[in-house]
Design an enzyme around this catalytic site. Structure first.
Site, PDB file in Angstrom:
ATOM      1  CE1 TYR A 152      -3.889   2.195   0.463  1.00  0.00           C
ATOM      2  CE2 TYR A 152      -2.854   2.969   2.479  1.00  0.00           C
ATOM      3  CZ  TYR A 152      -3.844   3.082   1.521  1.00  0.00           C
ATOM      4  OH  TYR A 152      -4.782   4.085   1.621  1.00  0.00           O
ATOM      5  CE  LYS A 156      -3.409   5.471  -1.203  1.00  0.00           C
ATOM      6  NZ  LYS A 156      -4.394   6.181  -2.061  1.00  0.00           N
TER       7      LYS A 156
END
Length: 244
Positions: A152, A156
């Protein structure tokens, strides 16, 4: 609709995206409620906005699909005359230690979180009216570096890079581009798969000693996309109660 601001909000059928759509509509902005697969939830957001006197329409699009994203901008332009604000709140999070991460899950996160951000940013750069605003979504875990978040956070971190470069590429158009990086926030995306002890521990980490709420983040987006926030440009706003 002349003179009315128009916003496209992706990931707006639930969570932070929903709160952003409702908040912008309450400020008088016409909102395109973007969603990937939750048509009924998106319809409820539109109903909530219109019941409160606002203006909204729903648009289905996988943010990784450039043709679907272009069609969402087409809808905004056809319905309301143009686009002034783009908020890309669509996101996908799969948690796993690096050693155990299914690469298919990594690819899925890449499509939504990196490619999706790039596709939405590209369309915004081409079609946003001068003086507008773009808000992308990162995460405070980029700095916190929690275990199991590597896939993740990789996406990001890329979002932050895309955002900073787009802010500089739009020089001369009076368009601001910023990323909001929430900390632990009480959304389905965050709460799914966590036990009560984990949630309680994370809630106690910020000096403000609670989880963020979607409305907390929506207020930051409302500021960044409004006239009062227009001097903030090319920044990552870590909205996390002071956790880092």
């Amino acid at each position: 609709m002349s003179g009315q601001r128009v916003a496209i909000v992706t990931g707006a059928s639930r969570g932070i995206g929903r709160a952003v759509a409702v908040r912008l509509a309450a400020s008088g902005t016409a909102v395109v409620v973007g969603y990937a697969g939750r048509a009924e939830a998106a319809a409820r957001v539109v109903d909530e906005i219109t019941a409160a006197g606002g203006t909204a329409v729903a648009a289905q699009a996988d943010v990784g699909d450039e043709h679907a994203v272009a069609a969402t901008f087409d809808l905004a332009e056809k319905t309301y005359g143009g686009v002034d604000v783009v908020v890309n709140a669509a996101g996908l999070m799969v948690l796993s230690p690096i050693a155990e991460l299914d690469l298919d899950d990594l690819d899925r996160m890449y499509r939504t979180n990196i490619r999706g951000t790039f596709v939405v940013a590209r369309e915004a750069a081409r079609r946003l009216r001068d003086g507008g605003s773009v808000v992308t979504f990162s995460t405070s875990v980029v700095a916190l570096q929690f275990p199991t978040y590597a896939g993740y956070v990789a996406g990001k971190s890329a979002v932050e890079g895309i955002t900073m470069i787009l802010a500089r590429e739009l020089r001369g158009r009076q368009i601001t581009v910023n990323a909001v990086a929430p900390g632990p926030t009480a959304t389905d995306l965050f709460l799914d798969g966590k036990d009560e002890a984990t949630i309680e521990r994370l809630a106690k980490q910020p000096p403000l000693e609670r989880l963020g709420q979607p409305d907390d983040i929506a207020g930051v987006v409302d500021f960044l996309t409004g006239p009062q926030g227009h001097w903030v440009n090319g920044q990552v706003i870590r909205a996390n109660g002071g956790i880092a």
